[in-house]
Design an enzyme around this catalytic site. Structure first.
Site, mmCIF file in Angstrom:
data_model
loop_
_atom_site.group_PDB
_atom_site.id
_atom_site.type_symbol
_atom_site.label_atom_id
_atom_site.label_comp_id
_atom_site.label_asym_id
_atom_site.label_seq_id
_atom_site.Cartn_x
_atom_site.Cartn_y
_atom_site.Cartn_z
ATOM 1 N N SER A 43 0.825 -1.305 -0.127
ATOM 2 C CA SER A 43 0.230 0.261 0.037
ATOM 3 C C SER A 43 1.057 1.291 -0.063
ATOM 4 O O SER A 43 1.651 1.432 -0.873
ATOM 5 C CB SER A 43 -0.887 0.187 1.104
ATOM 6 O OG SER A 43 -2.021 1.126 1.012
ATOM 7 N N ASP A 66 10.016 5.437 -10.234
ATOM 8 C CA ASP A 66 9.740 5.678 -11.677
ATOM 9 C C ASP A 66 9.918 7.243 -11.899
ATOM 10 O O ASP A 66 10.449 7.509 -13.453
ATOM 11 C CB ASP A 66 8.337 6.064 -11.478
ATOM 12 C CG ASP A 66 7.089 5.298 -12.092
ATOM 13 O OD1 ASP A 66 7.881 4.076 -12.194
ATOM 14 O OD2 ASP A 66 6.013 5.034 -12.289
ATOM 15 N N LYS A 100 -0.538 -4.508 -3.393
ATOM 16 C CA LYS A 100 -1.643 -3.617 -3.200
ATOM 17 C C LYS A 100 -1.886 -2.341 -3.521
ATOM 18 O O LYS A 100 -1.406 -1.546 -2.668
ATOM 19 C CB LYS A 100 -2.640 -3.361 -1.722
ATOM 20 C CG LYS A 100 -3.409 -2.536 -1.215
ATOM 21 C CD LYS A 100 -3.940 -3.108 1.018
ATOM 22 C CE LYS A 100 -4.718 -2.178 0.013
ATOM 23 N NZ LYS A 100 -4.842 -0.756 0.604
#
Length: 461
Positions: free
Chosen positions: A300, A311, A325
């Site tokens: 999460s 990224d 998740k």
């Protein structure tokens, strides 16, 4: 405003049910809207079943219990993370997000009718007793957890400080059940633990994402800088076995290390309900090279941070694939009746990846043990939970996940990373850093990157 409308609607329906389910006449009137006739027929069916239970069950029933059980069943049938919170559970949840609560210190989910451990919280009774991620809790005080809702199981594990509970767990690779007797405590988890590795690499472990996390992180980095006499050469951010928590804290922690760009976005059922968070200028690490450690217990909010830093190539992600998740739960208070926790969105990393059911893949896979999983044993990830949301980026007709920017590290540096512990190395013990292969390889990598000329360090990002 849309959220307020949702809360108000839920409160109205709940009040109608609790008042004795006098909905039969209303259903007949609502059914004049032909497009909703089937829905209202089913609501009438619910009212009929409720009245029969009240009248015919072998023992008298409590109306509130029956209605709350029905609501819990409705929500639990959607996905593993939606649930009903009665007033007591709602209060407990509010206390927990503030960073202090009572119980054992375990983050759990439900699988095949049993309670499954996502992660024990550092320095809590559960962690000290040896509870591990992936353990299945089969019994509480000798009574099976099969058939209990997740909330009922959590309520049983909570209790007065100093009281003891006996839990029975089933563990992968172990033939016999494991019995543990654990004494409950007021849980005040130390959300950030930190130290210097050598005198040049800062190590920060975040145990969860509650209201204290980002403040604790800033304090940790500032203290490490002082302890090293401003000689820090890199930072290890350890998110292993961090089960997540508050979305806003994940955004703030990511923002602490990014100067610009998107951090995370969410997409809901309605396009105009989507949200996007962007970084503001300011990097508390001042551009130092970073490694983020993840494992299957990283879930999460942990995955939001790891995905954002990966990224943007702000950090090298090391370890093994995370839990996966990628959904957002909104807690909607029902005035006078607790709240519902409802899955309302999926979240996406800055490059547009949905990690629901997939997890974050490390840039460099490093293991902490040479042991291989038992063939056929259940994995410890979101995709294996019953009714988990599918990933919209998978399947024959779905678009491929966006590619990541290349990791521009010289081969002679990545070749130094040892994927497996050495033959005959001591067994991994999280209390002994020298046995932590993932941490040791992260430190080795950071020192090698820090030794590169400035231009090559920037290119590696």
């Amino acid at each position: 405003m849309a959220m307020k409308n949702k809360v108000r609607m839920v409160g109205t329906v709940g009040a109608a049910f609790a008042a004795g389910l006098a909905i039969g006449p209303m259903v007949a009137a609502w059914a004049q809207d032909g497009g909703r006739a089937e829905t209202y027929r089913l609501l009438n069916l619910f009212g009929d079943v409720f009245e029969r239970v009240r009248a015919e069950y072998v023992e008298p029933v409590n109306d509130r219990d029956v209605i709350e059980n029905a609501i819990q069943g409705m929500l639990a049938g959607l996905d593993p993370h939606s649930s009903y919170l009665n007033p007591r559970s709602f209060r407990d949840m509010q206390v927990q997000t503030r960073g202090e609560f009572g119980g054992l210190g375990i983050e759990v989910t439900q699988e095949n009718g049993y309670v499954k451990v996502i992660s024990p919280i550092d320095e809590t009774p559960a962690a000290r007793a040896g509870v591990r991620p992936g353990d299945i809790i089969t019994h509480l005080n000798g009574t099976s957890t099969q058939g209990l809702s997740l909330q009922e199981a959590v309520d049983q594990m909570r209790g007065e400080r100093g009281s003891t509970i006996r839990i029975t767990i089933r563990r992968e690779g172990t033939d016999r059940p494991i019995e543990l007797s654990i004494t409950r405590e007021v849980i005040r988890p130390q959300v950030a633990r930190f130290r210097l590795e050598g005198n040049d690499i800062g190590y920060v472990r975040l145990a969860s994402f509650n209201e204290q996390t980002e403040t604790a992180l800033r304090r940790a980095v500032a203290t490490l800088r002082t302890q090293s006499n401003n000689g820090l050469r890199g930072i290890v951010l350890d998110l292993r076995n961090n089960p997540g928590g508050l979305l806003d804290q994940a955004v703030q922690v990511s923002d602490d290390f990014l100067d610009q760009g998107e951090i995370v976005s969410t997409r809901s059922r309605r396009a105009d309900d989507g949200q996007r968070w962007n970084a503001r200028s300011g990097d508390i690490a001042q551009g130092l090279p970073m490694v983020v450690l993840i494992n299957p217990g990283s879930a999460s909010a942990s995955e939001i941070v790891a995905g954002a830093l990966q990224d943007h190539r702000r950090a090298i992600i090391m370890g093994v694939r995370s839990f996966g998740k990628g959904s957002v739960q909104t807690v909607m208070p029902i005035p006078g009746n607790g709240a519902i926790r409802l899955t309302t969105a999926r979240y996406y990393t800055p490059s547009g990846r949905s990690i629901q059911g997939l997890g974050i893949e490390p840039d460099i896979e490093v293991l902490n043990t040479r042991e291989t999983p038992t063939p056929g044993a259940a994995r410890e990830r979101e995709a294996d939970l019953r009714r988990s949301l599918r990933n919209e980026g998978t399947g024959a007709q779905a678009p491929a996940q966006p590619p990541l920017p290349p990791l521009n590290l010289p081969a002679n540096i990545t070749e130094r990373v040892v994927r497996l512990p050495a033959e005959g190395a001591p067994a991994f013990d999280p209390t002994k850093p020298e046995t932590d292969n993932q941490l040791q390889q992260a430190v080795t990598l950071l020192r090698a990157v820090a030794a590169l000329p400035p231009a090559q360090r920037r290119a590696a990002r």
